[in-house]
Scaffold this active site. Structure first.
Site, short mmCIF file in Angstrom:
data_model
loop_
_atom_site.label_atom_id
_atom_site.label_comp_id
_atom_site.label_asym_id
_atom_site.label_seq_id
_atom_site.Cartn_x
_atom_site.Cartn_y
_atom_site.Cartn_z
N LYS A 28 0.83 -1.22 0.00
CA LYS A 28 0.00 0.00 0.00
C LYS A 28 0.86 1.26 0.00
CE LYS A 28 -1.27 1.77 3.85
NZ LYS A 28 -1.39 2.95 4.66
N ASN A 29 1.84 1.33 0.89
CA ASN A 29 2.58 2.59 1.02
C ASN A 29 3.52 2.85 -0.16
OD1 ASN A 29 1.21 3.25 3.31
ND2 ASN A 29 2.78 2.54 4.73
N CYS A 48 -4.42 8.23 9.47
CA CYS A 48 -4.68 7.62 10.78
C CYS A 48 -4.25 8.56 11.90
CB CYS A 48 -3.91 6.31 10.89
SG CYS A 48 -4.70 4.95 10.03
N ARG A 53 1.79 14.22 13.39
CA ARG A 53 2.10 14.03 11.98
C ARG A 53 2.28 15.33 11.18
NH1 ARG A 53 -0.98 8.92 9.61
NH2 ARG A 53 1.02 8.70 8.57
N ASP A 69 4.73 0.28 12.07
CA ASP A 69 3.48 -0.28 11.53
C ASP A 69 3.27 -1.73 11.96
OD1 ASP A 69 3.09 2.12 10.31
OD2 ASP A 69 3.68 1.47 8.31
N ARG A 128 -8.56 0.28 4.90
CA ARG A 128 -7.66 1.22 4.21
C ARG A 128 -6.42 0.51 3.68
NH1 ARG A 128 -7.39 6.75 7.48
NH2 ARG A 128 -5.96 7.16 5.78
C1 EPZ Z 1 4.58 6.70 6.50
O1 EPZ Z 1 3.94 7.78 7.14
C2 EPZ Z 1 3.54 5.64 6.33
N1 EPZ Z 1 2.45 6.17 5.53
C3 EPZ Z 1 3.04 5.19 7.70
O2 EPZ Z 1 2.20 4.09 7.47
C4 EPZ Z 1 4.21 4.74 8.55
O3 EPZ Z 1 3.76 4.48 9.85
C5 EPZ Z 1 5.30 5.81 8.59
O4 EPZ Z 1 5.66 6.21 7.26
C6 EPZ Z 1 6.56 5.36 9.31
O5 EPZ Z 1 7.11 4.24 8.66
C7 EPZ Z 1 2.54 6.20 4.21
O6 EPZ Z 1 3.52 5.76 3.61
C8 EPZ Z 1 1.38 6.76 3.46
P1 EPZ Z 1 7.04 9.69 8.46
P2 EPZ Z 1 4.61 9.21 7.12
O7 EPZ Z 1 7.08 10.99 7.72
O8 EPZ Z 1 5.36 9.38 5.86
C9 EPZ Z 1 7.96 12.95 11.88
C10 EPZ Z 1 0.39 2.66 7.93
O9 EPZ Z 1 -0.11 2.10 8.95
N2 EPZ Z 1 7.83 13.97 10.81
O10 EPZ Z 1 8.08 8.66 8.14
O11 EPZ Z 1 3.56 10.18 7.46
C11 EPZ Z 1 6.64 12.28 12.21
O12 EPZ Z 1 5.88 13.02 13.11
C12 EPZ Z 1 0.92 4.04 8.06
O13 EPZ Z 1 0.43 2.15 6.81
C13 EPZ Z 1 8.09 15.29 11.10
O14 EPZ Z 1 8.43 15.66 12.22
O15 EPZ Z 1 5.60 9.05 8.34
C14 EPZ Z 1 7.09 10.95 12.75
O16 EPZ Z 1 7.43 11.10 14.10
C15 EPZ Z 1 0.44 4.85 9.15
N3 EPZ Z 1 7.97 16.20 10.08
C16 EPZ Z 1 8.37 10.65 11.96
O17 EPZ Z 1 8.78 11.91 11.41
C17 EPZ Z 1 7.62 15.85 8.82
O18 EPZ Z 1 7.55 16.72 7.95
C18 EPZ Z 1 8.21 9.65 10.82
O19 EPZ Z 1 7.10 10.01 10.01
C19 EPZ Z 1 7.37 14.51 8.54
C20 EPZ Z 1 7.48 13.57 9.56
#
Ligand code: EPZ
Length: 430
Positions: free
Chosen positions: A22-23, A117, A122, A305, A397
């Site tokens: 999915k991702n 979610c 986020r 995840d 989802r």
């Molecule tokens: C991706 O989310 C995935 N979603 C999530 O999958 C997954 O949990 C996550 O990566 C971590 O592996 C998709 O790919 C659509 P991040 P993403 O940016 O990209 C912080 C699932 O269950 N951060 O890697 O939103 C953030 O708060 C889902 O399939 C900032 O501070 O996650 C977090 O603590 C849910 N500023 C960390 O980085 C930013 O601009 C990692 O988030 C971006 C992120």
């Protein structure tokens, strides 16, 4: 409202095929509009998030032709609108990928702030920092991100936090920026590599995906491609933990075992046998699991995840376990739902101390988000008696035909939408 109803207690036994990731699909579908040629995407999972994104890109003028359940043709030559507005798009996180894709191709984008979610605050500041470094003016107005660049150029970007979304989004825009971009401290997840491979197959010049520095040389145009998405390592891991928690024996097929190493190693640590094949892994749980400690980390660490799924398995394990969630602050709430089923956990900040119990008992619980929901399904399968799970839209989802796949492994699970259907299931399985 649809619910899953489960009569627990059957060990899962058999073989199951894993769908496309999915991702990875979400990044790839957004990137597919960056060329005016037609792109074929195969091994597409048929799940709510990917279908919402397809509807959104269709709405801005891309031609989307679903040729089979798992294959789609996308042509972005007739995109008439850089303003994405779709009744569902706010609900999915990956809508932010349309900023990178549209900014790269048209140097302009207007996209509502993403939903997704509820697992923490986020922010998307790192995405925006990257676009700004590349010369884009980025503003938040009326709940939408407006990004525009007269001259989108390469830049050296350091990500303060490892972010999957920021890495993919900046990489997409940089593909069609002028000059060279480097993204340091980037995410190394398999889906980051898959999106990079997809873009390269369209003529992009991306090097280093899978390491912590990605280098991109911008190109003027991208071209047609045919591409098959990698298998979903989180769906695979979910079935592996379902096998473990029900003391089953499951062959999880159509996977890349290398992507599952963190999960496999934890399963072995808690007492399962894990056998690797070229494109399958078999998980056998012959005895009661034993407790362990786990901390979520960016890839190749243990995935956030997969945290709720291991949390449920550890709730049934012998001894005390400590689970530390270091990526998202709101991802331990499923333990409150699990408490209704007899789970014992004490949560302090981002850490849960789980005391394993001999058995869980069925109860009515709520899917709070996608992975929390999947974990409660695992709990229901392992529990004694009937479990009903509300809000299964979250689970849908990201899991294609979850109930069907589980039934093929011997689980007693159905989707019901009324009390009458629930009673019928209870009588039939009783
Ligand atoms: C991706 O989310 C995935 N979603 C999530 O999958 C997954 O949990 C996550 O990566 C971590 O592996 C998709 O790919 C659509 P991040 P993403 O940016 O990209 C912080 C699932 O269950 N951060 O890697 O939103 C953030 O708060 C889902 O399939 C900032 O501070 O996650 C977090 O603590 C849910 N500023 C960390 O980085 C930013 O601009 C990692 O988030 C971006 C992120």
């Amino acid at each position: 409202m649809d619910q899953y109803i489960i009569r627990g207690g059957n060990p899962l036994v058999g073989e199951v095929d894993i769908s496309g990731a999915k991702n990875a699909a979400l990044g790839i579908l957004a990137a597919a509009i960056m060329t005016d040629d037609t792109v074929l995407v195969e091994n597409l999972p048929d799940v709510r998030d990917t279908n919402v994104l397809l509807a959104a890109i269709e709405e801005i003028g891309a031609k989307v032709e679903r040729i089979t359940r798992h294959a789609v043709l996308i042509n972005g030559s007739k995109i008439s609108d850089i303003c994405v507005e779709n009744e569902y798009i706010r609900q999915i996180r990956a809508s932010y990928y349309l900023i990178g894709a549209l900014l790269g191709k048209y140097k302009r984008a207007e996209v509502p702030l993403p939903g997704g979610c509820n697992i923490g605050s986020r922010p998307i500041d790192l995405h925006l920092k990257g676009f700004r470094a590349m010369g884009a003016k980025v503003e938040l107005r009326h709940g939408s991100i407006f990004a525009e660049a007269e001259h989108l150029h390469g830049a050296h970007i350091f990500l303060d936090t490892v972010s999957v979304g920021a890495t993919i989004n900046i990489m997409m825009a940089a593909c069609m920026a002028e000059g060279n971009t480097s993204i340091e401290n980037c995410a190394r997840e398999p889906h980051v590599v898959d999106v990079a491979n997809f873009l390269n197959s369209m003529g992009a010049n991306i090097k280093g995906a899978g390491t912590d520095v990605i280098r991109i040389r911008g190109v003027e145009r991208l071209h047609a491609t045919e591409y098959s998405i990698i298998p979903d390592q989180i769906e695979a891991g979910t079935f592996m933990f379902a096998a473990a928690a029900t003391r089953g024996d499951v062959m999880v097929r159509n996977v890349i075992p290398k992507h599952l190493e963190a999960t496999s190693s934890k399963l072995m640590e808690i007492g399962c046998e894990v056998e690797e094949f070229d494109s399958a892994v078999r998980v056998v749980a012959a005895r009661r699991l034993s407790g362990t400690n786990v901390k979520t980390l960016p890839y190749p660490g243990y995935p956030t995840d997969m945290q709720p799924q291991i949390g449920v398995a550890l709730s049934l394990a012998q001894g005390t376990s400590i689970v530390t969630e270091s990526i998202f602050e709101n991802r331990l709430k499923y333990l409150d739902e699990l408490a209704r089923m007899g789970g014992i956990a004490k949560v302090e900040g981002n850490t849960a101390i789980i005391t394993g119990v001999e058995k869980l008992t069925g109860a009515r619980v709520q899917a709070l988000d996608l992975r929390a929901g999947a974990a409660l399904v695992i709990a229901g399968l392992a529990a004694e008696g009937i479990t009903t799970i509300d809000d299964i839209k979250f689970i849908q989802r990201g899991y294609e035909t979850f109930d069907e796949k589980l039934r093929s492994l011997g689980a007693e699970i159905e989707i019901v939408s009324s009390e009458k259907q629930a009673q019928k299931f209870i009588l039939k399985t009783g």
